[in-house]
Design a protein around this motif. Sequence first.
Motif, PDB file in Angstrom:
ATOM      1  N   PRO A  36       0.581  -0.970  -0.115  1.00 16.22           N
ATOM      2  CA  PRO A  36       0.250  -0.169  -0.033  1.00 16.22           C
ATOM      3  C   PRO A  36       0.889   1.045  -0.089  1.00 16.22           C
ATOM      4  N   ARG A  37       0.514   2.545  -0.264  1.00 19.47           N
ATOM      5  CA  ARG A  37       1.132   3.171  -0.809  1.00 19.47           C
ATOM      6  C   ARG A  37       1.638   4.081   0.704  1.00 19.47           C
ATOM      7  N   TRP A  38       0.995   3.713   1.815  1.00 15.08           N
ATOM      8  CA  TRP A  38       1.720   4.658   3.070  1.00 15.08           C
ATOM      9  C   TRP A  38       2.564   3.430   3.635  1.00 15.08           C
ATOM     10  N   ALA A  39       2.446   2.377   3.057  1.00 14.15           N
ATOM     11  CA  ALA A  39       3.250   1.926   3.785  1.00 14.15           C
ATOM     12  C   ALA A  39       4.894   1.676   3.095  1.00 14.15           C
ATOM     13  N   SER A  40       4.199   2.056   1.643  1.00 13.38           N
ATOM     14  CA  SER A  40       5.657   2.532   0.906  1.00 13.38           C
ATOM     15  C   SER A  40       6.377   3.609   1.832  1.00 13.38           C
ATOM     16  N   GLY A  41       5.382   4.774   1.532  1.00 10.34           N
ATOM     17  CA  GLY A  41       6.296   6.291   2.889  1.00 10.34           C
ATOM     18  C   GLY A  41       6.972   5.974   4.203  1.00 10.34           C
ATOM     19  N   VAL A  42       6.325   4.367   4.513  1.00  8.55           N
ATOM     20  CA  VAL A  42       6.840   4.419   6.128  1.00  8.55           C
ATOM     21  C   VAL A  42       8.035   3.984   5.493  1.00  8.55           C
ATOM     22  N   ILE A  43       8.197   3.072   4.645  1.00  8.68           N
ATOM     23  CA  ILE A  43       9.425   2.361   4.592  1.00  8.68           C
ATOM     24  C   ILE A  43      10.646   3.088   4.004  1.00  8.68           C
ATOM     25  N   ALA A  44      10.492   3.958   3.520  1.00  3.97           N
ATOM     26  CA  ALA A  44      11.482   5.376   2.574  1.00  3.97           C
ATOM     27  C   ALA A  44      11.820   6.028   4.087  1.00  3.97           C
ATOM     28  N   VAL A  45      10.638   6.289   5.428  1.00  9.32           N
ATOM     29  CA  VAL A  45      11.665   7.210   6.160  1.00  9.32           C
ATOM     30  C   VAL A  45      12.313   6.499   7.136  1.00  9.32           C
ATOM     31  N   MET A  46      12.114   5.381   7.852  1.00  5.05           N
ATOM     32  CA  MET A  46      12.647   4.793   8.167  1.00  5.05           C
ATOM     33  C   MET A  46      14.701   4.869   8.455  1.00  5.05           C
ATOM     34  N   ALA A  47      15.512   4.461   7.161  1.00  6.86           N
ATOM     35  CA  ALA A  47      16.140   4.380   7.156  1.00  6.86           C
ATOM     36  C   ALA A  47      17.053   5.652   6.974  1.00  6.86           C
ATOM     37  N   PRO A  48      16.791   6.876   7.054  1.00  6.11           N
ATOM     38  CA  PRO A  48      16.873   8.022   7.659  1.00  6.11           C
ATOM     39  C   PRO A  48      16.974   8.460   8.874  1.00  6.11           C
ATOM     40  N   ALA A  49      15.877   7.779   9.233  1.00  8.61           N
ATOM     41  CA  ALA A  49      14.856   8.098  10.825  1.00  8.61           C
ATOM     42  C   ALA A  49      16.187   7.480  11.744  1.00  8.61           C
ATOM     43  N   LEU A  50      16.481   6.225  11.228  1.00  5.57           N
ATOM     44  CA  LEU A  50      17.165   5.332  12.476  1.00  5.57           C
ATOM     45  C   LEU A  50      18.428   5.700  11.957  1.00  5.57           C
ATOM     46  N   LEU A  51      19.296   6.493  11.786  1.00  9.57           N
ATOM     47  CA  LEU A  51      20.036   6.725  10.838  1.00  9.57           C
ATOM     48  C   LEU A  51      20.578   7.648  11.367  1.00  9.57           C
ATOM     49  N   THR A  52      19.734   8.582  11.907  1.00  6.59           N
ATOM     50  CA  THR A  52      19.551   9.640  12.528  1.00  6.59           C
ATOM     51  C   THR A  52      19.314   9.798  14.027  1.00  6.59           C
ATOM     52  N   ALA A  53      18.767   8.593  14.382  1.00  5.20           N
ATOM     53  CA  ALA A  53      18.723   8.017  16.026  1.00  5.20           C
ATOM     54  C   ALA A  53      20.188   8.322  16.721  1.00  5.20           C
ATOM     55  N   LEU A  54      20.674   6.945  15.515  1.00  9.76           N
ATOM     56  CA  LEU A  54      21.715   5.930  16.214  1.00  9.76           C
ATOM     57  C   LEU A  54      23.574   7.657  15.862  1.00  9.76           C
ATOM     58  N   VAL A  55      23.477   8.606  14.984  1.00  9.72           N
ATOM     59  CA  VAL A  55      24.172   8.887  14.768  1.00  9.72           C
ATOM     60  C   VAL A  55      23.714  10.599  16.425  1.00  9.72           C
ATOM     61  N   LEU A  56      22.432  10.834  16.642  1.00 10.75           N
ATOM     62  CA  LEU A  56      22.758  11.442  17.869  1.00 10.75           C
ATOM     63  C   LEU A  56      22.841  10.819  19.499  1.00 10.75           C
ATOM     64  N   THR A  57      22.532   9.120  19.559  1.00  9.21           N
ATOM     65  CA  THR A  57      23.002   9.105  20.834  1.00  9.21           C
ATOM     66  C   THR A  57      24.207   8.423  21.061  1.00  9.21           C
ATOM     67  N   ALA A  58      25.105   8.337  19.082  1.00 15.43           N
ATOM     68  CA  ALA A  58      26.939   8.451  20.070  1.00 15.43           C
ATOM     69  C   ALA A  58      26.592   9.642  19.583  1.00 15.43           C
TER      70      ALA A  58
END
Length: 107
Positions: A36-58
């Motif tokens: 579904p379109r909404w699932a594709s949108g969520v998947i597209a923003v997950m990697a940058p959000a996770l990378l940002t969280a890892l960088v900020l916590t480090a």
Amino acid sequence: MTLSETQVWVLIGALTLMGLLVKGIGPALVGGRALPRWASGVIAVMAPALLTALVLTAVLTDGRRLAAGADTVGVAVAALLLLRRAPLLVACLAAVVVTAGLRLLAG
């Protein structure tokens, strides 16, 4: 909370199994259908959000609490240079030099 070495390895194993399980269930549930379109949108923003969280916590923690140090300043310098359209290599080298210089000054 501190974990023993055995507990850490059990946690790593459990997270690995959970990751494999999730990666196996996804394709099995979707089959050959388009997401579904909404699932594709969520998947597209997950990697940058996770990378940002890892960088900020480090960068903004010292393991137990919030802390800003030389590495925080180095990342900020790199971010500013990248915002000013500096080449990636220049930004990385500047971050390394600034971080090393601050650590040298701090003793």
